[in-house]
Scaffold this motif. Structure first.
Motif, PDB file in Angstrom:
ATOM      1  N   VAL A  34      78.892 106.725   5.963  1.00  0.00           N
ATOM      2  CA  VAL A  34      80.418 106.914   5.577  1.00  0.00           C
ATOM      3  C   VAL A  34      81.591 105.710   6.468  1.00  0.00           C
ATOM      4  CG1 VAL A  34      81.377 109.135   6.794  1.00  0.00           C
ATOM      5  CG2 VAL A  34      79.660 109.174   6.664  1.00  0.00           C
ATOM      6  N   ASP A  35      81.737 105.819   7.398  1.00  0.00           N
ATOM      7  CA  ASP A  35      82.900 105.077   8.034  1.00  0.00           C
ATOM      8  C   ASP A  35      82.362 103.890   9.249  1.00  0.00           C
ATOM      9  OD1 ASP A  35      82.653 106.642   9.975  1.00  0.00           O
ATOM     10  OD2 ASP A  35      84.422 106.655  10.044  1.00  0.00           O
ATOM     11  N   ALA A 133      68.064  98.121  12.808  1.00  0.00           N
ATOM     12  CA  ALA A 133      69.136  98.842  12.119  1.00  0.00           C
ATOM     13  C   ALA A 133      68.490  98.934  10.421  1.00  0.00           C
ATOM     14  CB  ALA A 133      69.948  97.430  11.949  1.00  0.00           C
ATOM     15  N   ASP A 134      67.572  99.211   9.677  1.00  0.00           N
ATOM     16  CA  ASP A 134      67.340  99.664   8.518  1.00  0.00           C
ATOM     17  C   ASP A 134      67.258 101.111   9.081  1.00  0.00           C
ATOM     18  OD1 ASP A 134      67.083  96.815   7.857  1.00  0.00           O
ATOM     19  OD2 ASP A 134      65.267  96.882   7.316  1.00  0.00           O
ATOM     20  N   ASP A 135      67.354 101.806  10.195  1.00  0.00           N
ATOM     21  CA  ASP A 135      66.977 102.734  10.367  1.00  0.00           C
ATOM     22  C   ASP A 135      68.228 103.511  10.637  1.00  0.00           C
ATOM     23  OD1 ASP A 135      64.743 102.605   9.414  1.00  0.00           O
ATOM     24  OD2 ASP A 135      63.351 103.231  11.747  1.00  0.00           O
ATOM     25  N   TYR A 136      68.526 105.025  10.240  1.00  0.00           N
ATOM     26  CA  TYR A 136      69.079 105.555  10.666  1.00  0.00           C
ATOM     27  C   TYR A 136      69.580 107.558  11.530  1.00  0.00           C
ATOM     28  CZ  TYR A 136      72.798 109.924  10.616  1.00  0.00           C
ATOM     29  OH  TYR A 136      74.002 110.281  11.259  1.00  0.00           O
ATOM     30  N   TYR A 137      69.162 107.119  12.585  1.00  0.00           N
ATOM     31  CA  TYR A 137      69.012 108.357  13.360  1.00  0.00           C
ATOM     32  C   TYR A 137      69.832 109.479  13.593  1.00  0.00           C
ATOM     33  CZ  TYR A 137      65.029 105.756  13.838  1.00  0.00           C
ATOM     34  OH  TYR A 137      63.506 104.771  14.133  1.00  0.00           O
ATOM     35  N   SER A 138      69.405 110.620  13.227  1.00  0.00           N
ATOM     36  CA  SER A 138      70.693 111.931  14.230  1.00  0.00           C
ATOM     37  C   SER A 138      70.160 112.045  15.475  1.00  0.00           C
ATOM     38  CB  SER A 138      70.489 112.876  13.034  1.00  0.00           C
ATOM     39  OG  SER A 138      68.255 113.830  13.785  1.00  0.00           O
ATOM     40  N   VAL A 139      71.180 110.963  16.791  1.00  0.00           N
ATOM     41  CA  VAL A 139      71.123 111.543  18.076  1.00  0.00           C
ATOM     42  C   VAL A 139      71.742 112.540  18.940  1.00  0.00           C
ATOM     43  CG1 VAL A 139      70.229 108.927  17.459  1.00  0.00           C
ATOM     44  CG2 VAL A 139      72.559 109.929  18.161  1.00  0.00           C
ATOM     45  N   GLU A 140      71.845 113.655  17.406  1.00  0.00           N
ATOM     46  CA  GLU A 140      72.501 115.195  18.474  1.00  0.00           C
ATOM     47  C   GLU A 140      71.781 115.506  19.343  1.00  0.00           C
ATOM     48  OE1 GLU A 140      71.691 114.779  14.807  1.00  0.00           O
ATOM     49  OE2 GLU A 140      74.374 113.843  14.741  1.00  0.00           O
ATOM     50  N   GLY A 141      70.261 115.474  19.262  1.00  0.00           N
ATOM     51  CA  GLY A 141      69.660 115.843  19.939  1.00  0.00           C
ATOM     52  C   GLY A 141      68.495 115.495  20.844  1.00  0.00           C
ATOM     53  N   GLN A 249      61.269 112.566  17.797  1.00  0.00           N
ATOM     54  CA  GLN A 249      62.372 114.235  18.099  1.00  0.00           C
ATOM     55  C   GLN A 249      63.616 113.705  16.704  1.00  0.00           C
ATOM     56  OE1 GLN A 249      60.446 116.328  19.239  1.00  0.00           O
ATOM     57  NE2 GLN A 249      59.246 114.970  19.908  1.00  0.00           N
ATOM     58  N   SER A 250      63.500 112.919  16.323  1.00  0.00           N
ATOM     59  CA  SER A 250      64.935 113.025  15.588  1.00  0.00           C
ATOM     60  C   SER A 250      64.583 112.791  13.924  1.00  0.00           C
ATOM     61  CB  SER A 250      65.651 111.141  15.946  1.00  0.00           C
ATOM     62  OG  SER A 250      65.921 111.207  17.442  1.00  0.00           O
ATOM     63  N   LYS A 251      65.346 113.033  13.407  1.00  0.00           N
ATOM     64  CA  LYS A 251      65.639 112.974  12.241  1.00  0.00           C
ATOM     65  C   LYS A 251      66.058 111.244  11.871  1.00  0.00           C
ATOM     66  CE  LYS A 251      66.944 114.978   7.579  1.00  0.00           C
ATOM     67  NZ  LYS A 251      65.924 115.933   7.150  1.00  0.00           N
ATOM     68  N   ASP A 263      70.398 108.949   1.884  1.00  0.00           N
ATOM     69  CA  ASP A 263      70.230 110.291   2.409  1.00  0.00           C
ATOM     70  C   ASP A 263      70.747 110.605   3.139  1.00  0.00           C
ATOM     71  OD1 ASP A 263      68.993 111.059  -0.225  1.00  0.00           O
ATOM     72  OD2 ASP A 263      67.228 110.793   0.977  1.00  0.00           O
ATOM     73  N   ALA A 264      70.743 108.842   4.282  1.00  0.00           N
ATOM     74  CA  ALA A 264      71.135 109.709   5.087  1.00  0.00           C
ATOM     75  C   ALA A 264      73.435 108.886   5.048  1.00  0.00           C
ATOM     76  CB  ALA A 264      70.966 107.321   5.767  1.00  0.00           C
ATOM     77  N   ILE A 265      73.789 108.668   4.041  1.00  0.00           N
ATOM     78  CA  ILE A 265      74.910 108.841   4.185  1.00  0.00           C
ATOM     79  C   ILE A 265      75.447 110.472   4.318  1.00  0.00           C
ATOM     80  CG2 ILE A 265      77.358 108.573   2.270  1.00  0.00           C
ATOM     81  CD1 ILE A 265      75.925 105.764   1.676  1.00  0.00           C
ATOM     82  N   ASN A 266      74.745 111.159   3.168  1.00  0.00           N
ATOM     83  CA  ASN A 266      74.833 112.495   2.656  1.00  0.00           C
ATOM     84  C   ASN A 266      75.022 113.552   4.063  1.00  0.00           C
ATOM     85  OD1 ASN A 266      75.225 112.225  -0.121  1.00  0.00           O
ATOM     86  ND2 ASN A 266      73.264 112.098  -0.467  1.00  0.00           N
ATOM     87  N   TYR A 267      73.910 113.086   4.775  1.00  0.00           N
ATOM     88  CA  TYR A 267      73.527 113.914   5.911  1.00  0.00           C
ATOM     89  C   TYR A 267      74.692 113.371   7.263  1.00  0.00           C
ATOM     90  CZ  TYR A 267      71.810 115.026  10.204  1.00  0.00           C
ATOM     91  OH  TYR A 267      70.679 115.893  11.738  1.00  0.00           O
ATOM     92  N   GLU A 268      75.003 112.711   7.402  1.00  0.00           N
ATOM     93  CA  GLU A 268      75.790 112.052   8.493  1.00  0.00           C
ATOM     94  C   GLU A 268      77.560 112.552   7.407  1.00  0.00           C
ATOM     95  OE1 GLU A 268      78.489 110.710  11.171  1.00  0.00           O
ATOM     96  OE2 GLU A 268      76.374 110.908  10.491  1.00  0.00           O
ATOM     97  N   PHE A 269      77.431 112.992   6.161  1.00  0.00           N
ATOM     98  CA  PHE A 269      79.320 113.113   5.807  1.00  0.00           C
ATOM     99  C   PHE A 269      79.117 114.939   5.466  1.00  0.00           C
ATOM    100  CE2 PHE A 269      81.430 115.209   2.393  1.00  0.00           C
ATOM    101  CZ  PHE A 269      82.656 114.360   2.394  1.00  0.00           C
ATOM    102  N   THR A 270      77.313 115.446   5.909  1.00  0.00           N
ATOM    103  CA  THR A 270      77.562 116.796   5.637  1.00  0.00           C
ATOM    104  C   THR A 270      78.267 117.219   7.496  1.00  0.00           C
ATOM    105  OG1 THR A 270      76.275 116.694   3.789  1.00  0.00           O
ATOM    106  CG2 THR A 270      76.368 118.851   5.721  1.00  0.00           C
ATOM    107  N   LYS A 271      77.210 116.359   8.462  1.00  0.00           N
ATOM    108  CA  LYS A 271      77.257 116.333   9.714  1.00  0.00           C
ATOM    109  C   LYS A 271      78.902 116.873  10.352  1.00  0.00           C
ATOM    110  CE  LYS A 271      76.594 113.470  12.531  1.00  0.00           C
ATOM    111  NZ  LYS A 271      75.942 112.550  13.335  1.00  0.00           N
ATOM    112  N   ARG A 272      79.281 115.834   9.854  1.00  0.00           N
ATOM    113  CA  ARG A 272      81.516 115.938   9.729  1.00  0.00           C
ATOM    114  C   ARG A 272      81.643 116.811   9.417  1.00  0.00           C
ATOM    115  NH1 ARG A 272      82.381 109.229   9.924  1.00  0.00           N
ATOM    116  NH2 ARG A 272      80.831 108.801  10.977  1.00  0.00           N
TER     117      ARG A 272
END
Length: 274
Positions: A34-35, A133-141, A249-251, A263-272
């Protein structure tokens, strides 16, 4: 040894060949989700976990990573004059004031283990985190780095993130040989074919390492791909009962591949958006 983990190493000297020609002049770590660039998500994860010293292992073509985390008063002034105060604030606060950056040059990309060993003088005799940094993690939880730090503070041995991988994709990872007790690691095999994989637990791009890893890396011979492999060094320590695993424990999205990056871009955009 102090158990406080203050330092994190970011190996960012690779060429990013799977994203050519985009990465001919732009480091893959600066590709945006995303940005924000990939590396910034990893840095924010580390800072949120209590890290205050960021060690970037770069190559001669990665100066723009240093520029990204440096101050840019001219751009801030321009944005403020244009009334774009929110944008000016965003670039002003990329790093908190208490966080320091160290940049170390890896003259040749000779493997992940070699890159980490290049950071030895900057790390010193302290435990430290490693974030790829090759990996993107969802760290909300759950923050993967924080989970590893918490585990290290109890065990005082190297802790590595693992996740279950089923099928032929297991050959893309270092795969653990499970130990006799929960979380213990008896060994690691770098990128085995599916039929030879000792388990379906893959080591992924988050680590908290005891500084004894440098003693192993200093004398380690090249392994798969004729490179100094971190998995080989961890295998040696694991055989001495010096490595534990922490289940992720993270996606996670593998942004070293085009499909995972999208897929990471789509996930981050949808989350926002939600």
């Amino acid at each position: 040894m102090s158990k406080k983990i203050r330092k994190a190493v970011f190996p960012v000297a690779g060429f990013g060949t799977r994203f050519l020609p985009a990465t001919k002049a732009i480091p893959k770590e600066l590709l945006p989700v995303v940005d924000k660039p990939l590396i910034q998500y990893a840095v924010e994860e580390a800072i949120d976990a209590g890290i205050d010293t960021l060690i970037f292992v770069t190559g001669r073509h990665k100066r723009s990573i240093e520029d990204h985390f440096d101050a840019n008063p001219e751009l801030e002034k321009f944005l403020t004059a244009m009334g774009k105060n929110e944008e000016a604030e965003a670039i002003r606060n990329i790093l908190p004031a208490h966080v320091d950056c160290i940049f170390v040059r890896q003259a040749e990309p000779l493997g992940l283990g070699h890159a980490i060993n290049c950071a030895k003088n900057a790390v010193g005799d302290e435990p430290f985190a490693v974030l790829l940094a090759d990996d993107y993690y969802s760290v909300e939880g759950n923050n993967p780095t924080a989970d590893l730090i918490n585990a290290f503070c109890k065990s005082e041995i190297s802790e590595i993130s693992v996740m279950t991988v089923v099928g032929p994709d297991i050959s893309k990872y270092g795969v653990i040989i499970p130990g006799t007790h929960s979380r213990t690691v008896a060994g690691l095999v770098e990128k085995p074919i599916e039929s030879a994989a000792p388990s379906n637990l893959a080591s992924v791009g988050r680590y908290v390492l005891h500084p004894e890893i440098f003693d192993v890396l200093n004398v380690l011979s090249p392994g798969k791909g004729d490179e100094i492999q971190l998995a080989d060094a961890l295998d040696i320590l694991a055989k001495k009962n010096r490595v534990n695993s922490v289940e992720l424990q993270s996606k996670r999205f593998d942004c070293g591949s085009v499909e995972g990056y999208i897929d990471a871009i789509n996930y981050e955009f949808t989350k926002r958006r939600n």
